[in-house]
Design a protein around this motif. Structure first.
Motif, PDB file in Angstrom:
ATOM      1  N   LEU A 295      73.508  88.734  52.651  1.00 48.08           N
ATOM      2  CA  LEU A 295      72.523  89.524  51.902  1.00 48.08           C
ATOM      3  C   LEU A 295      71.578  88.648  51.095  1.00 48.08           C
ATOM      4  CD1 LEU A 295      74.762  92.498  50.752  1.00 48.08           C
ATOM      5  CD2 LEU A 295      73.084  92.443  52.594  1.00 48.08           C
ATOM      6  N   ASN A 296      71.950  87.414  50.867  1.00 53.75           N
ATOM      7  CA  ASN A 296      71.013  86.398  50.413  1.00 53.75           C
ATOM      8  C   ASN A 296      71.336  85.143  51.223  1.00 53.75           C
ATOM      9  OD1 ASN A 296      72.999  84.763  49.154  1.00 53.75           O
ATOM     10  ND2 ASN A 296      72.891  85.941  47.264  1.00 53.75           N
ATOM     11  N   ASP A 297      70.529  84.093  51.007  1.00 52.04           N
ATOM     12  CA  ASP A 297      70.757  82.876  51.802  1.00 52.04           C
ATOM     13  C   ASP A 297      71.462  81.792  50.998  1.00 52.04           C
ATOM     14  OD1 ASP A 297      69.390  83.862  54.201  1.00 52.04           O
ATOM     15  OD2 ASP A 297      67.646  83.903  52.876  1.00 52.04           O
ATOM     16  N   GLY A 298      71.650  82.040  49.700  1.00 57.23           N
ATOM     17  CA  GLY A 298      72.353  81.059  48.891  1.00 57.23           C
ATOM     18  C   GLY A 298      72.448  81.502  47.453  1.00 57.23           C
ATOM     19  N   TYR A 299      73.337  80.831  46.714  1.00 54.28           N
ATOM     20  CA  TYR A 299      73.482  81.049  45.274  1.00 54.28           C
ATOM     21  C   TYR A 299      73.562  79.675  44.613  1.00 54.28           C
ATOM     22  CZ  TYR A 299      75.074  82.550  40.722  1.00 54.28           C
ATOM     23  OH  TYR A 299      75.151  82.773  39.365  1.00 54.28           O
ATOM     24  N   VAL A 300      72.825  79.509  43.516  1.00 54.57           N
ATOM     25  CA  VAL A 300      72.747  78.219  42.830  1.00 54.57           C
ATOM     26  C   VAL A 300      72.892  78.439  41.332  1.00 54.57           C
ATOM     27  CG1 VAL A 300      71.262  76.230  42.334  1.00 54.57           C
ATOM     28  CG2 VAL A 300      71.015  77.436  44.491  1.00 54.57           C
ATOM     29  N   GLU A 301      73.637  77.565  40.670  1.00 54.32           N
ATOM     30  CA  GLU A 301      73.639  77.576  39.199  1.00 54.32           C
ATOM     31  C   GLU A 301      73.897  76.152  38.739  1.00 54.32           C
ATOM     32  OE1 GLU A 301      75.407  81.015  37.467  1.00 54.32           O
ATOM     33  OE2 GLU A 301      75.372  80.178  35.435  1.00 54.32           O
ATOM     34  N   LEU A 302      73.214  75.733  37.662  1.00 50.16           N
ATOM     35  CA  LEU A 302      73.301  74.330  37.245  1.00 50.16           C
ATOM     36  C   LEU A 302      74.584  74.027  36.481  1.00 50.16           C
ATOM     37  CD1 LEU A 302      69.547  73.691  36.361  1.00 50.16           C
ATOM     38  CD2 LEU A 302      70.775  73.241  38.505  1.00 50.16           C
ATOM     39  N   HIS A 303      75.229  75.056  35.960  1.00 55.60           N
ATOM     40  CA  HIS A 303      76.611  74.937  35.469  1.00 55.60           C
ATOM     41  C   HIS A 303      77.253  76.311  35.563  1.00 55.60           C
ATOM     42  CE1 HIS A 303      80.028  75.235  32.744  1.00 55.60           C
ATOM     43  NE2 HIS A 303      80.207  73.956  33.005  1.00 55.60           N
TER      44      HIS A 303
END
Ligand code: IPD
Length: 257
Positions: free
Chosen positions: A195-203
């Motif tokens: 449903l999305n192509d990725g998930y990112v978080e810096l911490h």
């Protein structure tokens, strides 16, 4: 060991259902909020649901637990739980929140269960056993949609906001759309189900992301090495994504020079 891991996986699914039902019930009488910092809250439900999870694990297995509300210490076999991920959504009455339960043994994420009862979505994954959404196999997008990639970005004050500004600018500059929907666990679960192509978080903290990581891996996706160093107890940056965009997201998240 395989048998005991299988038993724990089945137990985690039942436990996530029970915990989700309790959280749904408690949502009807929210009560006073506790501000852990100016933009990070806990409700009575966060505490009560974590207490239920700890009690059930203790009764059945006596295993170690690390949880968002009451902490815990690393062990060779340890459960890592977020009683309510997406607490701000939960408080506001939107359905995007979940119970997230992961099992780590010998440094490997063995099981992940994410229950979003208000959305009617139950995600499960066991190492080597595939990823499932409501019992049907889940698979990352592989960009089959043919459009620009969409990546969800999680955010917290744990990293300077300027770095998020840089991340968003780089993603857009590279033709990647972004979203912010308020639950790291469900952001990763959405990656696992295409449903999305990725998930990112810096911490991000381990209780927010470990269950989502095994879902993404078992759904054919890529995950960064979150458990490196003190990731289990202190958190780390995270990238999970469909394999085609690993280099692009890694470039966008690189520390500015
Ligand atoms: C938060 C959510 C949010 C993420 C934060 C987490 P909580 O967890 O997952 O999406 O960006 O890093 O702290 O407080 O809702 O359990």
């Amino acid at each position: 060991m395989t048998d005991t891991l299988a038993a724990r996986h089945d137990f985690a699914i039942a436990l996530a259902r029970e915990a989700g039902a309790l959280a749904l019930d408690l949502r009807r009488r929210l009560g006073a909020l506790e501000a852990k910092n100016p933009m990070d809250y806990a409700t009575k439900a966060d505490h009560d649901v974590e207490a239920l999870i700890r009690e059930r694990i203790g009764e059945r297995f006596g295993d170690a637990v690390i949880g968002e509300e009451d902490g815990g210490v690393a062990a060779d076999l340890v459960w890592v739980v977020d009683p309510i991920d997406g607490t701000v959504n939960y408080i506001h009455g939107t359905p995007r929140w979940c119970v997230s339960i992961a099992l780590v043994a010998g440094g490997e994420i063995e099981s992940g269960v994410i229950n979003a009862p208000d959305e009617g979505r139950l995600f499960t994954a066991r190492r080597g056993g595939g990823a499932f959404l409501n019992g049907a196999p889940a698979q990352v997008s592989n960009l089959r949609h043919g459009a620009s990639p969409v990546v969800e970005i999680g955010w917290s004050p744990r990293r300077p906001i300027e770095l998020y500004g840089t991340l968003i600018r780089r993603l857009i500059g590279d033709g990647i759309e972004f979203r912010r929907l308020g639950s790291g666990a469900l952001g990763a679960a959405d990656t696992a189900s295409g449903l999305n192509d990725g998930y990112v978080e810096l911490h991000i903290n381990a209780w927010d992301i470990l269950a989502g990581m095994i879902l993404v891996r078992e759904a054919g996706g890529w995950t960064s090495d979150f458990l490196a160093g003190d990731g289990l107890t202190k958190g780390n940056p995270i990238i999970v994504c469909t394999p085609e965009i690993v280099d692009r997201i890694s470039a966008a998240t690189a520390e500015p020079q």
